[in-house]
Design a protein around this motif. Structure first.
Motif, PDB file in Angstrom:
ATOM      1  N   GLY A 174     -17.791  51.026  57.303  1.00 43.61           N
ATOM      2  CA  GLY A 174     -17.623  52.073  58.303  1.00 43.61           C
ATOM      3  C   GLY A 174     -18.412  51.776  59.559  1.00 43.61           C
ATOM      4  N   VAL A 175     -17.731  51.348  60.624  1.00 50.46           N
ATOM      5  CA  VAL A 175     -18.407  50.983  61.873  1.00 50.46           C
ATOM      6  C   VAL A 175     -18.136  52.071  62.913  1.00 50.46           C
ATOM      7  CG1 VAL A 175     -18.868  49.105  63.496  1.00 50.46           C
ATOM      8  CG2 VAL A 175     -17.954  48.585  61.231  1.00 50.46           C
ATOM      9  N   ASP A 205     -14.065  44.894  66.097  1.00 53.60           N
ATOM     10  CA  ASP A 205     -14.472  44.214  67.330  1.00 53.60           C
ATOM     11  C   ASP A 205     -15.837  44.728  67.787  1.00 53.60           C
ATOM     12  OD1 ASP A 205     -12.091  42.813  67.316  1.00 53.60           O
ATOM     13  OD2 ASP A 205     -11.100  44.122  68.772  1.00 53.60           O
ATOM     14  N   LEU A 206     -16.045  46.049  67.688  1.00 60.47           N
ATOM     15  CA  LEU A 206     -17.330  46.633  68.060  1.00 60.47           C
ATOM     16  C   LEU A 206     -18.439  46.085  67.148  1.00 60.47           C
ATOM     17  CD1 LEU A 206     -19.089  48.620  69.647  1.00 60.47           C
ATOM     18  CD2 LEU A 206     -18.393  50.406  68.030  1.00 60.47           C
ATOM     19  N   ALA A 212     -22.616  41.695  63.983  1.00 61.13           N
ATOM     20  CA  ALA A 212     -22.201  41.379  62.618  1.00 61.13           C
ATOM     21  C   ALA A 212     -21.829  39.899  62.508  1.00 61.13           C
ATOM     22  CB  ALA A 212     -21.019  42.246  62.205  1.00 61.13           C
ATOM     23  N   HIS A 213     -22.273  39.247  61.421  1.00 61.21           N
ATOM     24  CA  HIS A 213     -21.946  37.837  61.217  1.00 61.21           C
ATOM     25  C   HIS A 213     -20.492  37.663  60.798  1.00 61.21           C
ATOM     26  CE1 HIS A 213     -26.372  37.974  60.592  1.00 61.21           C
ATOM     27  NE2 HIS A 213     -26.344  36.791  61.176  1.00 61.21           N
ATOM     28  N   GLU A 214     -20.012  38.608  59.988  1.00 59.17           N
ATOM     29  CA  GLU A 214     -18.629  38.576  59.510  1.00 59.17           C
ATOM     30  C   GLU A 214     -18.054  39.978  59.607  1.00 59.17           C
ATOM     31  OE1 GLU A 214     -17.253  35.773  58.436  1.00 59.17           O
ATOM     32  OE2 GLU A 214     -19.006  34.491  58.079  1.00 59.17           O
ATOM     33  N   VAL A 215     -16.761  40.081  59.913  1.00 60.57           N
ATOM     34  CA  VAL A 215     -16.070  41.376  59.893  1.00 60.57           C
ATOM     35  C   VAL A 215     -14.785  41.212  59.098  1.00 60.57           C
ATOM     36  CG1 VAL A 215     -17.052  42.109  62.094  1.00 60.57           C
ATOM     37  CG2 VAL A 215     -14.841  40.952  62.060  1.00 60.57           C
ATOM     38  N   ILE A 332     -14.519  55.529  69.467  1.00 62.69           N
ATOM     39  CA  ILE A 332     -15.252  54.299  69.178  1.00 62.69           C
ATOM     40  C   ILE A 332     -16.706  54.538  69.565  1.00 62.69           C
ATOM     41  CG2 ILE A 332     -15.401  51.821  69.583  1.00 62.69           C
ATOM     42  CD1 ILE A 332     -12.797  52.793  68.255  1.00 62.69           C
ATOM     43  N   GLY A 333     -17.614  54.409  68.614  1.00 61.62           N
ATOM     44  CA  GLY A 333     -19.015  54.718  68.870  1.00 61.62           C
ATOM     45  C   GLY A 333     -19.256  56.200  68.738  1.00 61.62           C
ATOM     46  N   ARG A 334     -19.867  56.821  69.752  1.00 61.01           N
ATOM     47  CA  ARG A 334     -20.250  58.221  69.691  1.00 61.01           C
ATOM     48  C   ARG A 334     -19.673  59.001  70.858  1.00 61.01           C
ATOM     49  NH1 ARG A 334     -21.651  60.232  64.924  1.00 61.01           N
ATOM     50  NH2 ARG A 334     -23.605  61.372  64.844  1.00 61.01           N
TER      51      ARG A 334
END
Length: 341
Positions: A174-175, A205-206, A212-215, A332-334
């Motif tokens: 959960g990003v 992407d965010l 992040a090293h991996e998504v 996206i984000g807050r």
């Protein structure tokens, strides 16, 4: 003054005119400069009993503002000081509060926007100056969500920090508002490899932008992909920032032997824990919000440019629309309400 309130169970929030509050003895009147929106607000507004909170209630538990007026006897802060508000309002006297863990108050924690009138308004009342954390010249729009979107993942990470050594792997599920900050904090505080998961590409992407090293998509093949990336071992630590059944089950599936799964999201789900249902010696824990001391640490990190909250601003009139977008997963984000817009 203008305020965004949850007024009736089952209805969407409304923008209304209410009287400007006046600070009582020991209280602080804050002129709000920004207030973050959170999925926790959606949890309250979707509950059949509003979680027992008295309505109508002004929403907003991520406040930033400027001290406008001090009630009689209120000391320790000066009028005109830009601040954010620690949202965990405990009794101050139980053993948890005495240890600085007001989010775990044994007599029941309340919060602005979650039990008392919150920050999605022109002004708000803070019950005591000790809730306030000065932010100096930080942008209040960026600083407001330090109070939850940063504090909650920070506390969760601190709870397992000894396990996040070099050579370990950590999964973030959960990003969103919290998860994208968790990725940044993990990169700043640890040497762990960070694998971030979500259901949409823009959030992946965010996550990549945040370090992040991996998504990867959090689909049915995600756990197997984590096992492959770790040579079959599985993750040492997994954070679930969603909190529904599927993500909790995925979190356990990603974990390896002696792993630690931290359930942070308030999605209402869970996972079955038993001798044969989780990897051997795996720890499952929850984590709720965080302390005022930790919030001060985050302010310093933000001032040093170590963490950055992705924001999208809305006027108070547009906050109901923002909640709808949040509900649909389109933020996206807050999302941040700004009274001056």
């Amino acid at each position: 003054m203008k305020a965004v309130q949850y007024r009736k169970i089952g209805q969407r929030p409304e923008v209304v005119e209410v009287a400007k509050p006046q600070p009582g003895p020991g209280q602080v009147l804050l002129k709000v400069t920004a207030a973050g929106l959170c999925h926790s607000d959606e949890v309250v507004m979707s509950a059949p009993d509003a979680l027992g909170y008295e309505l109508p209630m002004t929403l907003g538990h991520e406040p930033a503002g400027i001290v406008e007026e001090l009630g009689e006897g209120a000391t320790g802060i000066e009028v005109g000081t830009p601040v954010i508000v620690h949202g965990c309002w405990g009794c101050g006297v139980c053993e948890m509060c005495a240890a600085g863990k007001e989010m775990l108050c044994l007599n029941g924690m309340t919060s602005p926007g979650l039990g008392s009138d919150g920050a999605l308004a022109d002004y708000m009342i803070v019950d005591t100056p000790r809730r306030l954390v000065p932010i100096g010249d930080l942008d209040p729009v960026r600083a407001a969500s330090l109070t939850d979107a940063a504090l909650t993942p920070y506390q969760a990470i601190l709870s397992v920090l000894p396990k996040l050594k070099g050579g370990t792997t950590t999964v973030v599920i959960g990003v969103g508002g919290l998860g994208h900050v968790a990725v940044q904090l993990l990169r700043e505080l640890t040497g762990t490899r960070v694998i971030a998961m979500d259901v949409t590409q823009d959030k992946l992407d965010l996550a990549k932008e945040c370090g992040a090293h991996e998504v990867m998509p959090s689909g049915p093949d995600a756990a197997e992909a984590v096992k492959k990336l770790t040579g079959g071992r599985g993750a040492h630590v997994v954070f679930d920032f969603v909190g529904i059944d599927k993500t909790a089950e995925l979190a356990v599936a990603c974990a390896g032997v002696e792993g630690h799964v931290v359930l942070v999201g308030a999605g209402g789900g869970g996972v079955k824990v038993g001798f044969f249902t989780v990897p051997s010696n795996t720890t499952i824990s929850t984590s709720l919000w965080g302390g005022r001391a930790e919030l001060g640490q985050l302010v310093t990190m933000a001032q040093r440019g170590q963490i950055h909250i992705q924001t999208r601003t809305f006027s108070l009139d547009d906050v109901p629309k923002a909640y709808q977008l949040l509900h649909e997963g389109q933020i996206i984000g807050r999302a941040v309400g700004v009274p001056s817009l």
